[in-house]
Scaffold this active site. Sequence first.
Site, PDB file in Angstrom:
ATOM      1  N   TYR A 142       0.863  -1.180   0.000  1.00  9.39           N
ATOM      2  CA  TYR A 142       0.000   0.000   0.000  1.00  9.39           C
ATOM      3  C   TYR A 142       0.897   1.227   0.000  1.00  9.39           C
ATOM      4  O   TYR A 142       1.825   1.324   0.806  1.00  9.39           O
ATOM      5  CB  TYR A 142      -0.880  -0.015   1.255  1.00  9.39           C
ATOM      6  CG  TYR A 142      -1.774   1.190   1.411  1.00  9.39           C
ATOM      7  CD1 TYR A 142      -2.865   1.386   0.564  1.00  9.39           C
ATOM      8  CD2 TYR A 142      -1.545   2.123   2.416  1.00  9.39           C
ATOM      9  CE1 TYR A 142      -3.698   2.493   0.719  1.00  9.39           C
ATOM     10  CE2 TYR A 142      -2.382   3.220   2.580  1.00  9.39           C
ATOM     11  CZ  TYR A 142      -3.451   3.402   1.725  1.00  9.39           C
ATOM     12  OH  TYR A 142      -4.279   4.487   1.880  1.00  9.39           O
ATOM     13  N   ASP A 237       9.529   2.887  -0.321  1.00 12.77           N
ATOM     14  CA  ASP A 237       8.470   3.521   0.455  1.00 12.77           C
ATOM     15  C   ASP A 237       8.687   3.157   1.921  1.00 12.77           C
ATOM     16  O   ASP A 237       8.276   2.086   2.380  1.00 12.77           O
ATOM     17  CB  ASP A 237       7.097   3.061  -0.041  1.00 12.77           C
ATOM     18  CG  ASP A 237       5.958   3.711   0.753  1.00 12.77           C
ATOM     19  OD1 ASP A 237       6.247   4.449   1.722  1.00 12.77           O
ATOM     20  OD2 ASP A 237       4.794   3.478   0.402  1.00 12.77           O
ATOM     21  N   LYS A 265       4.907   9.150   9.013  1.00  8.65           N
ATOM     22  CA  LYS A 265       4.698   8.614  10.360  1.00  8.65           C
ATOM     23  C   LYS A 265       5.733   9.108  11.374  1.00  8.65           C
ATOM     24  O   LYS A 265       5.576  10.185  11.926  1.00  8.65           O
ATOM     25  CB  LYS A 265       4.613   7.085  10.295  1.00  8.65           C
ATOM     26  CG  LYS A 265       3.414   6.638   9.425  1.00  8.65           C
ATOM     27  CD  LYS A 265       3.142   5.176   9.513  1.00  8.65           C
ATOM     28  CE  LYS A 265       2.105   4.702   8.524  1.00  8.65           C
ATOM     29  NZ  LYS A 265       0.730   4.871   8.933  1.00  8.65           N
TER      30      LYS A 265
HETATM   31  N1  HOZ Z   1      -4.685   1.555   7.149  1.00 11.78           N
HETATM   32  C1  HOZ Z   1      -3.984   2.614   7.790  1.00 11.78           C
HETATM   33  C2  HOZ Z   1      -2.682   2.141   8.337  1.00 11.78           C
HETATM   34  N2  HOZ Z   1      -1.960   1.278   7.479  1.00 11.78           N
HETATM   35  C3  HOZ Z   1      -4.877   3.145   8.857  1.00 11.78           C
HETATM   36  C4  HOZ Z   1      -4.655   4.564   9.145  1.00 11.78           C
HETATM   37  C5  HOZ Z   1      -5.704   5.129  10.098  1.00 11.78           C
HETATM   38  O1  HOZ Z   1      -6.823   4.644  10.103  1.00 11.78           O
HETATM   39  O2  HOZ Z   1      -5.392   6.042  10.815  1.00 11.78           O
END
Ligand code: HOZ
Length: 426
Positions: A142, A237, A265
Amino acid sequence: MNRNEQLFNRAKNVIPGGVNSPVRAFGSVGGTPRFIKKAQGAFVWDENGQRYIDYVGSWGPAIVGHAHPEVVEAVREAALGGLSFGAPTEGEILIAEKIAEILPSVERVRLVSSGTEATMSAIRLARGYTGRDKIVKFEGCYHGHSDSLLVKAGSGLLTYGNPSSAGVPEDFTRHTVVLPYNDTEALSQCFAEFGNRIACVILEPVAGNMNLVKPSAQFVHTLRRLTEQSGTVLIYDEVMTGFRVALGGVQSVHGIVPDLTTMGKVIGGGMPLAAFGGKKEIMDCISPLGGVYQAGTLSGNPLSVAAGLKTLEIIQREGFYEHLNALTERLVNGLNAAAQAAGATFVADSIGGMFGMYFADKVPQSYADMQASDVECFKRFFHGMLEGGVAFGPSAYEACFMSAAHTPELIDETVATAAKVFAQIG
Ligand code: HOZ
């Protein structure tokens, strides 16, 4: 009806699905999302006043623990000087210098506000630099929610069982080639066929959005060799893995020098901050120096930069990663031993401050392996742990995160709770 339920019902009247990011809705595990009232160190508290040992860590940023006093103070001080200027600041230079010092592959860096922006801009830059259209990504990886990357993606899409998004015209993804993760042969065939037509390959160098999946050394070294030979830009990434699996990210672990790196992050310490950077020759193609356009009103926001700088300062202190890694290993070893004692088909794995848990008999190597794991069992485990005061991500397809604010005692408490849950779910 408890307060989490009340809030969820209210939220659904004004926010689609009641949440601002799909995985938060608990859709794949069922039940009511916990609305968080506050967080401190290794803990979060929900609106019912229930405390949880937290392994979500805001999905990665909270590496020094929630609301670390030094980070909070840095943000407070920055806020007193103004929230946003839309003009350059010294803080942006300081954090750019810091990133370049930590990641030798980064000669130039541009700050943005989210991981999606970072990957989207890096792809555009690679296309502008090479003059080529085709891009390669891997199944289950992703890279944010921009159009050309939402093909066989992981994270929320995988959680809801549809790895590609509606609303993305086929024409937009016509240039996106998707290959199986860790499949060196498929990679070699792709380069034999398309080689000098590929602008870039984007890789999660440890996948964290189809749960945690590590690449083989052969896979990453072949990828670097093929991209180099064909003049293709290699994008690591490291939004999730950067400053998390090691100070220098996965690239420092594998000894690979990517052409571009995307970050997010941890570099924002919990505030909206992300970045992309790499070779000067490529980065200089961005406007105002070059013809590749990229911009943002809140890019390099002073509060985000202050939180990021302080977080990067803390993680560079002596012994930080030894402590973090020891905690993760203690948890993973404890969970594996507890599962074995209960006869559960379960395995956990980790790298640095990031770990994965799989209801499978071996650690997955690919998206297909991950899909074969027992998601129903994960749901029961997830809810058992939540009832026991331990919060993991509400999806079998998300990785989990340790912080330096966790302690061996909290890890042992987590393992003891897991032992009970494994015994209950069989
Ligand atoms: N799927 C996101 C983390 N890989 C979630 C992010 C979120 O909901 O804050």
